[in-house]
Design a protein around this motif. Structure first.
Motif, short mmCIF file in Angstrom:
data_model
loop_
_atom_site.label_atom_id
_atom_site.label_comp_id
_atom_site.label_asym_id
_atom_site.label_seq_id
_atom_site.Cartn_x
_atom_site.Cartn_y
_atom_site.Cartn_z
N SER A 69 5.83 2.81 9.95
CA SER A 69 6.35 1.44 10.09
C SER A 69 5.31 0.36 9.83
O SER A 69 5.66 -0.83 9.79
N ILE A 70 4.05 0.74 9.66
CA ILE A 70 3.06 -0.26 9.26
C ILE A 70 3.42 -0.84 7.90
O ILE A 70 3.00 -1.95 7.55
N THR A 71 4.23 -0.11 7.15
CA THR A 71 4.82 -0.62 5.90
C THR A 71 5.42 -2.01 6.10
O THR A 71 5.38 -2.87 5.20
N LYS A 72 5.99 -2.24 7.27
CA LYS A 72 6.72 -3.49 7.52
C LYS A 72 5.82 -4.72 7.47
O LYS A 72 6.33 -5.85 7.39
N LEU A 73 4.51 -4.54 7.50
CA LEU A 73 3.61 -5.68 7.29
C LEU A 73 3.79 -6.23 5.89
O LEU A 73 3.80 -7.45 5.69
N MET A 74 3.93 -5.33 4.91
CA MET A 74 4.16 -5.81 3.54
C MET A 74 5.57 -6.38 3.40
O MET A 74 5.77 -7.38 2.70
N THR A 75 6.54 -5.77 4.07
CA THR A 75 7.89 -6.33 4.06
C THR A 75 7.87 -7.77 4.57
O THR A 75 8.44 -8.68 3.95
N ALA A 76 7.20 -7.97 5.70
CA ALA A 76 7.12 -9.32 6.27
C ALA A 76 6.37 -10.27 5.35
O ALA A 76 6.77 -11.43 5.18
N TYR A 77 5.30 -9.79 4.72
CA TYR A 77 4.50 -10.64 3.82
C TYR A 77 5.38 -11.17 2.68
O TYR A 77 5.33 -12.36 2.35
N ILE A 78 6.19 -10.28 2.09
CA ILE A 78 7.06 -10.71 0.99
C ILE A 78 8.09 -11.72 1.49
O ILE A 78 8.41 -12.71 0.80
#
Length: 386
Positions: A69-78
């Protein structure tokens, strides 16, 4: 323009003396020895300073691993980028698709067909780590999750994430979906730097949606480490992971721990932070757009030009006695108008104990136009006899 470089080694100029003597005399050099960095059981980890980007500890930091779920940092960035560009708004009402609403794993518990604001969905991603909220936002920004993943990969290239590739917005395991600990640290640094107006959400202890209260999974927010973000993650393949940031005085650190235990990841991240704050200190040496030196300009409507650096320069050094910091300015020997604001006219190199630790361009701080005919002729004569 003659581009021979004139060595203007600055040991203790009026500006530099204050900074360098101050550094040597300050608590920057409080102890006499430097212990080794912690050796942790986690599969991968890294500790960096936010301002200087200096790596203070690392292990297998470039290995491609499941980021969960650290992936979600990039999701939030976009999503932040889409908000700031005006593509979407935090008040937008997003209709939850069947795909988003029925997705498994960690959830915000949004219902298929319901309308949820972008702001609420972001809280669902950041605080509750909802896979359903991540997909709903991805579809709102890009139309579908596949196109959104393309945006994630394009941004990864722009940010210099060399060991990262995304196929979804959630972090659900896929052999083609990966990041490295170093890339996670760089992404976290970029998120805090580029979108500080959104960062406070990462320190929220809980969030309630649909009458369901869920706590933030980052338990370090409750410990006395000045931690104010960022994200946890878990899949069977990834193990337990966490990336955290904290600040003490003017120093901010980012610690990434991958492939650890449920509670062990927090203990290991805390150990990295304690090590960084105890044995290192970050100092701002030069501010952007501040004059570090003045140079003679030939043939211009002004005779003197201030030179500075395009961005703040920070250094992170051990809190141990040493030979100190020295700065060397290299400036073009002949500077002839016209000169544009921001034009590169030399470089600055900062060394510590004889080793270069930071380099930057020297730029003009303002524009100098070409002088009138008399100014150009008189300067040519003066310059001829120098």
């Amino acid at each position: 323009m003659i581009l021979r470089m004139k060595n203007l080694f600055v040991q203790f100029t009026r500006l530099s003396a204050v900074m360098f003597f101050g550094l040597v005399a300050s608590s920057l050099y409080a102890t006499e020895w430097m212990p080794k960095a912690p050796s942790l059981a986690a599969r991968n980890y890294i500790l960096i300073d936010f301002h200087s980007s200096k790596v203070l500890a690392e292990k297998a930091a470039d290995e491609k691993v499941d980021p969960a779920s650290i992936t979600k940092l990039m999701t939030a960035y976009i999503v932040y980028e889409a908000i700031e560009s005006g593509l979407i708004d935090t008040d937008d009402q997003v209709k939850v698709s069947r795909k988003a609403g029925r997705l498994g794993g960690s959830k915000m518990f949004i219902e298929v067909g319901s309308l949820v604001s972008v702001h609420d969905l972001l809280s669902g991603v950041v605080v509750q780590s909802g896979n359903d909220a991540s997909v709903a936002l991805a579809e709102h920004v890009a139309g579908n999750e596949e196109i959104f993943a393309d945006l994630m990969n394009k941004k990864a290239q722009e940010l210099g994430l060399r060991e990262s590739y995304f196929v979804n917005s959630t972090g659900l395991s896929d052999d083609s979906h990966y990041m490295s600990a170093r890339d996670i640290a760089i992404l976290s640094q970029a998120l805090i730097r580029d979108y500080p107006q959104h960062y406070s959400m990462y320190s929220e202890h809980d969030y309630t949606y649909n009458d369901i209260r869920q706590p933030n999974r980052n338990v370090l927010l409750w410990r006395n480490m000045n931690v104010d973000g960022l994200k946890t993650g878990y899949t069977e393949k990834a193990g337990f992971c966490v990336v955290v940031s904290s600040q003490e005085d003017d120093m901010r650190l980012i610690a990434v721990v991958m492939g650890s235990g449920r509670q062990k990841r927090f203990d290991e991240a805390s150990e990295l932070l304690r090590y960084g704050y105890r044995f290192y200190k970050t100092s701002k040496l030069f501010g952007k757009q501040k004059a570090l030196t003045e140079v003679r300009v030939w043939g211009g409507d002004k005779k003197q030009l201030g030179l500075g650096v395009p961005a703040d320069i920070y250094v992170t050094l051990p809190r141990s006695k040493n030979a100190g910091v020295k700065t060397e300015l290299m400036v073009y020997e002949d500077i002839i108008a016209p000169i544009e604001k921001g034009q590169e006219l030399g470089s600055i190199a900062i060394s510590y104990n004889g080793k270069t630790i930071e380099q930057s361009a020297l730029i003009s701080l303002y524009r100098i136009a070409e002088g009138n005919l008399w100014a150009r002729i008189s300067d040519s004569v003066i310059h001829l006899f120098q």
